[in-house]
Each structure stands twice: as C-alpha cells, then as structure tokens.
Write a protein that holds these residues in place. Sequence first.
Motif, PDB file in Angstrom:
ATOM      1  N   ILE A   1      -8.150  -4.788  -3.851  1.00 31.34           N
ATOM      2  CA  ILE A   1      -8.045  -4.422  -2.491  1.00 31.34           C
ATOM      3  C   ILE A   1      -6.938  -4.849  -1.751  1.00 31.34           C
TER       4      ILE A   1
ATOM      5  N   ALA B   1     -13.886  -0.449  -6.990  1.00 31.95           N
ATOM      6  CA  ALA B   1     -12.921  -0.393  -5.858  1.00 31.95           C
ATOM      7  C   ALA B   1     -11.541  -0.862  -6.038  1.00 31.95           C
TER       8      ALA B   1
ATOM      9  N   THR C   1      -8.153  -9.424  -5.457  1.00 32.00           N
ATOM     10  CA  THR C   1      -9.662  -9.205  -5.671  1.00 32.00           C
ATOM     11  C   THR C   1     -10.316 -10.497  -5.880  1.00 32.00           C
TER      12      THR C   1
ATOM     13  N   SER D   1     -10.991  -4.403   2.521  1.00 33.91           N
ATOM     14  CA  SER D   1     -12.086  -5.205   2.620  1.00 33.91           C
ATOM     15  C   SER D   1     -12.895  -4.432   1.288  1.00 33.91           C
ATOM     16  N   PHE D   2     -13.794  -5.338   0.947  1.00 32.52           N
ATOM     17  CA  PHE D   2     -14.903  -4.904   0.002  1.00 32.52           C
ATOM     18  C   PHE D   2     -16.034  -5.815  -0.077  1.00 32.52           C
TER      19      PHE D   2
ATOM     20  N   TYR E   1     -18.617  -7.376  -2.800  1.00 33.28           N
ATOM     21  CA  TYR E   1     -19.185  -7.657  -4.065  1.00 33.28           C
ATOM     22  C   TYR E   1     -20.474  -8.112  -3.765  1.00 33.28           C
TER      23      TYR E   1
ATOM     24  N   ARG F   1     -18.671 -10.562   1.204  1.00 29.70           N
ATOM     25  CA  ARG F   1     -17.877  -9.737   1.733  1.00 29.70           C
ATOM     26  C   ARG F   1     -16.215 -10.354   1.667  1.00 29.70           C
TER      27      ARG F   1
END
Length: 369
Positions: free
Chosen positions: A170, A167, A148, A175-176, A178, A138
Amino acid sequence: MSQNGISRRKLLGGAAIAAPAVVGLGGLIAERDSAAAQQSAGHSGHAGHDDFPHATFAPGATVNHRANGFDPSAILRDFDYGKTRRLASGRVLREWEIVAHDKEIEVAPGVSYEAWTYNGRVPGPTLRAREGERLRIRFLNASDHPHTMHFHGIHTAAMDGMPGIGAGQIEPGGSFTYEFEASPFGIHLYHCHVAPLAAHISRGLYGAFVIDPKRGRLEADEMVMVMSGFDTNFDLSNEVYAVNTVGFHYVNEPIRVQKDRLVRIYLVNTLEYDPVNSFHIHGNFFQYYPTGTSLEPSEYTDTVIQGQGQRGIAEMKFPFDGDYMFHAHVSEFTELGWTGFFRVGNPGRLGRRADAFYCELPWGGGKRA
Ligand SMILES: [Cu+2]
C-alpha cells in the motif's frame, strides 16, 4: 542527548566507551567478568572494572511517555476489541481502523528512534477477537513509505499483505481493507511485509493479535508482552531491547499483580537482527502454551525460547509477596533494557530492590533528571 551513533557491541565491550563521564550499566555489568565482553567486541588486553564506572541511579529518569504517545504500563493490559456488529447471517463482524505513520519515539531515557508505527504506537494495538468471527481491518498508509499489514492466521492469499499479491504493498496515501475469519485461536502477530523486511518490521510495524477460543479461557489478569529490539544507529544490530518498546520500563514501574491470582501473559517475539529471544521469570514457574493454539500446556518451566515470529501464552500464580524479576535469558539483552519486575502484593522492605543495577544505559540515558 542521545548518542545513537555508538554500537551495541562497543557498549558491551566497555573499553570502547570513550568519555569517562558516560556511565556504565551499573552494578550488574560492572561485576561481570569483562573477558566475555571483550571477546564479543574483539578487544585485546584486559579491561578491568574501572572501565565500567558504577552508575549513579538517576531517580525518576524515564522516557517521556506523553511525547511518545503511549505508555508501556498501559499497553500491557490494553486489548483493542474494535467495533462489532452482527451480520444478517448471525455472525459477528469485528472492525478496526489502523493508520501507519512515521514518528520519532524514545525507546530508553535519552535514546530516540525514528519509528514507523501502527496507530502511533509501538507495538501497534493488540487486536483481539474471538474464533470464528469475521474480521475487517481498514488500513491507511499515512507514512512516507509503502507498507502492508500481514496477519498470521488462516486466510486467502489476497488478504495476506504481501507485495505483489492481491492489493500488494500500500503506497503512501493509499488504503486497503483486509478481511478474513478469525482462525485459529491462539496468540498471533501482525506486521508489515514490505522489503527490506527486517527494516520495516524493526522500525516498529508489528503488534500482537489475540484470537480467543470460542469457549474462552479461565479468568485471569491478562497482559501482552511484545519483545523487540531497536537498531538506533541502523547498523543492523540492536542497541536497545525491551518488552513493549521502552527499555527498563518495568524496572521503573513494576507490574503490580495479586498474590495467588492467575496471570496470563501473551508473549510475542518480533525481534529482528537476533535469531532468538527468551523470557525467564524469577522465583516462579509457568505453564507454557506454544502459539496458544492448544488449551493444554506443553511445558511447566521458568524459561522459554522464542525465535523470530514465535509466540505463546505463559500462565502462572505468584504464591509469595515480593518483587520478582523477569528478563530475557539472553543476558546481553537484559543489560540493554529487556528486564523488569513483577510486584506481588506488598513486598515490604524487599521492595527496595536494586534499581541502580538496571536503570542506567551506557550512553548516558537516564541522567536527565
Ligand atoms: Cu513497511
């Protein structure tokens, strides 16, 4: 205190150092024929040894690790295994949370750098997993810039941390998560992939990523060494070089190892602005496993070259007590911070090695004490 405006080429040229009070790099650089340095700096005329005043070693002068929030001596053996739980399928899920934020750090005594960090440290945490596990990272961007996390490994395009795919980048505050499988085993890396790429990486957004083979490796004293440089005046060339960020750190604090015990180094090159880096050890040889993706070494050597993004595993045993230097065999990097020592067993009188040769930076770092 820091004089970040001075360029590395000028430093190595010596004659360009205007203030007589500014010390040279000590014996090492002072003994060097300055002709080569002049060549690289474009100087004419002969700059003699007087242009390199001998350094006075400043005992105890190191960077402020507490202010930095990390210590290369700790980073060396700090592997972040994340948190695990077993999925219904029986497979292990391994999770981390990584936060990017901007932070000024000291990369050599008196030399500050406006870094961008993963989890407040450079390099970022050494993420470690086992082949075949499900990995979930996260990522939160608390920086003022888009970033990223781009992992080396085998995964889908959407998880590749590339702007414009999945995505994408960022944005600050975003947030993203993986998610991918740990594959293949070896020593890899992760880094930001937002443009301008060299800038985003060299600011400090990189880290080592270890995937252990299912059957593991032989027990060893394991350590990670991330080789990088710091362009402290943003002129697209580096002023400071180091392993695990702080120039000369392992001169001030030699890496203590046991005689005859296997040492395993996960070596990663995240250098920008110079095409190659290298690792050389004194008084010893090592088995080298490129990218760590085979259990059979490819070479028995004392020097290995790595291009940008290359990495590998070096394994060795030290048969004799003593202090053994390791450094980039790109000599210019050595003199600008990329050097250190292994201290094996009890070196005795040999232990008082030539600290003075390596512990001063040309722009006066280290005089603080
Ligand atoms: Cu970035």
